[in-house]
Motif scaffolding. Structure first.
Motif, PDB file in Angstrom:
ATOM      1  N   GLN A  46       0.832  -1.203   0.000  1.00 54.63           N
ATOM      2  CA  GLN A  46       0.000   0.000   0.000  1.00 54.63           C
ATOM      3  C   GLN A  46       0.867   1.254   0.000  1.00 54.63           C
ATOM      4  N   PRO A  47       0.730   2.088  -1.024  1.00 52.26           N
ATOM      5  CA  PRO A  47       1.530   3.320  -1.062  1.00 52.26           C
ATOM      6  C   PRO A  47       0.967   4.388  -0.131  1.00 52.26           C
ATOM      7  N   GLU A  48       1.844   5.218   0.359  1.00 54.97           N
ATOM      8  CA  GLU A  48       1.445   6.406   1.117  1.00 54.97           C
ATOM      9  C   GLU A  48       1.391   7.574   0.146  1.00 54.97           C
ATOM     10  N   PRO A  49       0.349   8.409   0.213  1.00 59.63           N
ATOM     11  CA  PRO A  49       0.241   9.506  -0.761  1.00 59.63           C
ATOM     12  C   PRO A  49       1.431  10.446  -0.693  1.00 59.63           C
ATOM     13  N   ILE A  50       1.833  10.927  -1.852  1.00 58.37           N
ATOM     14  CA  ILE A  50       2.885  11.933  -1.872  1.00 58.37           C
ATOM     15  C   ILE A  50       2.306  13.259  -1.381  1.00 58.37           C
ATOM     16  N   LEU A  51       3.172  14.178  -1.014  1.00 58.43           N
ATOM     17  CA  LEU A  51       2.751  15.531  -0.662  1.00 58.43           C
ATOM     18  C   LEU A  51       2.671  16.363  -1.937  1.00 58.43           C
ATOM     19  N   PRO A  52       1.715  17.289  -2.005  1.00 56.29           N
ATOM     20  CA  PRO A  52       1.554  18.058  -3.242  1.00 56.29           C
ATOM     21  C   PRO A  52       2.828  18.727  -3.738  1.00 56.29           C
ATOM     22  N   HIS A  53       3.658  19.222  -2.813  1.00 58.03           N
ATOM     23  CA  HIS A  53       4.853  19.940  -3.263  1.00 58.03           C
ATOM     24  C   HIS A  53       5.833  19.036  -3.998  1.00 58.03           C
ATOM     25  N   GLU A  54       5.735  17.709  -3.779  1.00 61.19           N
ATOM     26  CA  GLU A  54       6.623  16.797  -4.489  1.00 61.19           C
ATOM     27  C   GLU A  54       6.369  16.811  -5.992  1.00 61.19           C
ATOM     28  N   LEU A  55       5.163  17.207  -6.382  1.00 62.97           N
ATOM     29  CA  LEU A  55       4.812  17.226  -7.799  1.00 62.97           C
ATOM     30  C   LEU A  55       5.543  18.320  -8.569  1.00 62.97           C
ATOM     31  N   SER A  56       6.143  19.260  -7.858  1.00 62.55           N
ATOM     32  CA  SER A  56       6.889  20.320  -8.542  1.00 62.55           C
ATOM     33  C   SER A  56       8.077  19.761  -9.323  1.00 62.55           C
ATOM     34  N   LEU A  57       8.418  18.502  -9.074  1.00 63.17           N
ATOM     35  CA  LEU A  57       9.464  17.849  -9.856  1.00 63.17           C
ATOM     36  C   LEU A  57       9.089  17.810 -11.327  1.00 63.17           C
ATOM     37  N   VAL A  58       7.771  17.692 -11.614  1.00 58.82           N
ATOM     38  CA  VAL A  58       7.339  17.550 -13.004  1.00 58.82           C
ATOM     39  C   VAL A  58       6.185  18.467 -13.396  1.00 58.82           C
ATOM     40  N   HIS A  59       5.482  19.048 -12.413  1.00 62.18           N
ATOM     41  CA  HIS A  59       4.319  19.871 -12.715  1.00 62.18           C
ATOM     42  C   HIS A  59       4.494  21.309 -12.230  1.00 62.18           C
ATOM     43  N   GLY A  98       1.957   5.343  -5.865  1.00 68.26           N
ATOM     44  CA  GLY A  98       1.917   3.940  -6.214  1.00 68.26           C
ATOM     45  C   GLY A  98       2.774   3.596  -7.415  1.00 68.26           C
ATOM     46  N   THR A  99       2.744   4.431  -8.436  1.00 63.73           N
ATOM     47  CA  THR A  99       3.565   4.153  -9.613  1.00 63.73           C
ATOM     48  C   THR A  99       5.040   4.326  -9.296  1.00 63.73           C
ATOM     49  N   ARG A 100       5.361   5.306  -8.492  1.00 64.69           N
ATOM     50  CA  ARG A 100       6.763   5.462  -8.075  1.00 64.69           C
ATOM     51  C   ARG A 100       7.219   4.246  -7.271  1.00 64.69           C
ATOM     52  N   LEU A 101       6.389   3.791  -6.327  1.00 64.17           N
ATOM     53  CA  LEU A 101       6.729   2.605  -5.541  1.00 64.17           C
ATOM     54  C   LEU A 101       6.868   1.379  -6.443  1.00 64.17           C
ATOM     55  N   CYS A 102       5.994   1.263  -7.422  1.00 63.34           N
ATOM     56  CA  CYS A 102       6.058   0.152  -8.360  1.00 63.34           C
ATOM     57  C   CYS A 102       7.400   0.141  -9.091  1.00 63.34           C
ATOM     58  N   ALA A 103       7.841   1.298  -9.532  1.00 63.01           N
ATOM     59  CA  ALA A 103       9.123   1.396 -10.231  1.00 63.01           C
ATOM     60  C   ALA A 103      10.279   1.037  -9.303  1.00 63.01           C
ATOM     61  N   GLU A 104      10.226   1.501  -8.071  1.00 63.82           N
ATOM     62  CA  GLU A 104      11.290   1.194  -7.108  1.00 63.82           C
ATOM     63  C   GLU A 104      11.355  -0.299  -6.817  1.00 63.82           C
ATOM     64  N   LEU A 105      10.184  -0.923  -6.673  1.00 59.23           N
ATOM     65  CA  LEU A 105      10.155  -2.360  -6.391  1.00 59.23           C
ATOM     66  C   LEU A 105      10.581  -3.176  -7.607  1.00 59.23           C
ATOM     67  N   ALA A 106      10.270  -2.685  -8.799  1.00 54.31           N
ATOM     68  CA  ALA A 106      10.716  -3.373 -10.012  1.00 54.31           C
ATOM     69  C   ALA A 106      12.238  -3.410 -10.081  1.00 54.31           C
ATOM     70  N   LEU A 107      12.875  -2.317  -9.713  1.00 56.76           N
ATOM     71  CA  LEU A 107      14.336  -2.292  -9.698  1.00 56.76           C
ATOM     72  C   LEU A 107      14.899  -3.304  -8.708  1.00 56.76           C
ATOM     73  N   GLU A 108      14.178  -3.498  -7.615  1.00 60.44           N
ATOM     74  CA  GLU A 108      14.633  -4.420  -6.572  1.00 60.44           C
ATOM     75  C   GLU A 108      14.321  -5.881  -6.909  1.00 60.44           C
TER      76      GLU A 108
END
Length: 309
Positions: A46-59, A98-108
């Motif tokens: 289960q992913p924990e929601p990101i904080l809105p300010h984290e979206l400034s990386l791309v939005h 969730g998609t970020r966690l999915c990518a991290e787990l795929a690498l692992e």
């Protein structure tokens, strides 16, 4: 080793107007079906929601503040396609995580699947087509910040990943590929690094050939360290918003093809379920299950045999 599955109950906890086009219940239905065939509850993360300010990386920060605060104008919300609510923002922030966690787990682990994601119509400063924020771009850029060098976004949703294409146009280390129907939303296409715009009447074997050729070329040429795979099922013959005529068996062959080639090349793959639009949630869930059948064939054959084609 069991393939990690990423899911949160909030994905389907959104009240929409009666007859709304978006099949919001499919996420919960998909998890229930997986549990019913014997997937252990502990296999879901289960992913924990990101904080809105984290979206400034791309939005655009102004766009994020306006949308999260319920201040986006009515026209912009109509372009997105959802009425604003706190639940809408919560599920969007959680799905991004969730998609970020999915990518991290795929690498692992080598392979991971997200029971959401594929919001490829979201742009830097606006949403579109049921997409508030672009989880594929966010995950790719997040992993890039963590040191992953080359990432391939392989998008097989029936609609072109226009937001993804434009947002990553100037990033040579994240390659975008969209294989989509040429006469479909969005009307104005963007330029991916590799676009395959297919005719609506393409034969199923020709479709599989085009997908295989594109993937083989990109894996051999780009040699990515990670593949983000959008396994949209809106190219199915019964989809109400797609125009391609693929059967359920062809969807399974497509997903087998993508997963097996990445597995053989020892390239980690993170998959999101992408689009799929039918009012019959049971039928729609069966289509999304084909991705999991393909994954279980590699990791848990007994479970794979319990999913119908």
């Amino acid at each position: 080793m069991p393939v990690p599955l990423i899911y949160h109950s909030c994905y389907s906890e959104l009240s929409l107007p009666e007859r709304h086009r978006y099949p919001i219940g499919k996420y919960q239905k998909l998890q229930q079906q997986l549990l019913s065939i014997g997937v252990a509850p502990s296999q879901f993360q289960q992913p924990e929601p990101i904080l809105p300010h984290e979206l400034s990386l791309v939005h655009c920060p102004d766009y994020v503040r306006a949308l999260c605060g319920g201040q986006l104008d009515a026209r912009a919300m109509r372009r997105i396609g959802f009425p604003w609510s706190k639940a809408l923002i919560a599920r969007s922030l959680t799905s991004m995580a969730g998609t970020r966690l999915c990518a991290e787990l795929a690498l692992e682990k080598g392979l991971a699947l997200h029971l959401s994601g594929g919001y490829h119509h979201a742009f830097y400063d606006q949403g579109s087509g049921f997409c508030l924020f672009n989880d594929l771009v966010f995950a790719a850029r997040s992993l890039q910040q963590q040191g992953v060098r080359r990432i391939l976004i392989f998008d097989l949703d029936v609609h072109q990943g226009d937001g993804t294409a434009l947002m990553l146009a100037d990033n040579p280390d994240i390659i975008t590929c969209s294989v989509h129907c040429d006469k479909n939303f969005p009307y104005h296409k963007q330029a991916s690094d590799w676009d395959l715009a297919l005719p609506a009447d393409i034969a199923e074997q020709d479709y599989l050939h085009e997908v295989a050729q594109a993937l083989d070329c990109l894996l051999n040429w780009f040699q990515p360290d990670l593949v983000l795979y959008d396994a949209g099922v809106d190219c199915h013959q019964q989809d109400e918003l797609g125009l391609l005529q693929l059967s359920t068996a062809t969807l399974l062959e497509r997903d087998r093809l993508v997963l097996q080639r990445c597995y053989n090349a020892q390239i980690p793959l993170a998959a999101v379920i992408g689009g799929g639009y039918q009012r019959d949630l049971n039928a729609l869930t069966q289509l999304h299950l084909q991705l999991f059948k393909a994954a279980f064939e590699l990791t848990a054959p007994l479970l794979a045999g319990k999913i119908k084609t």
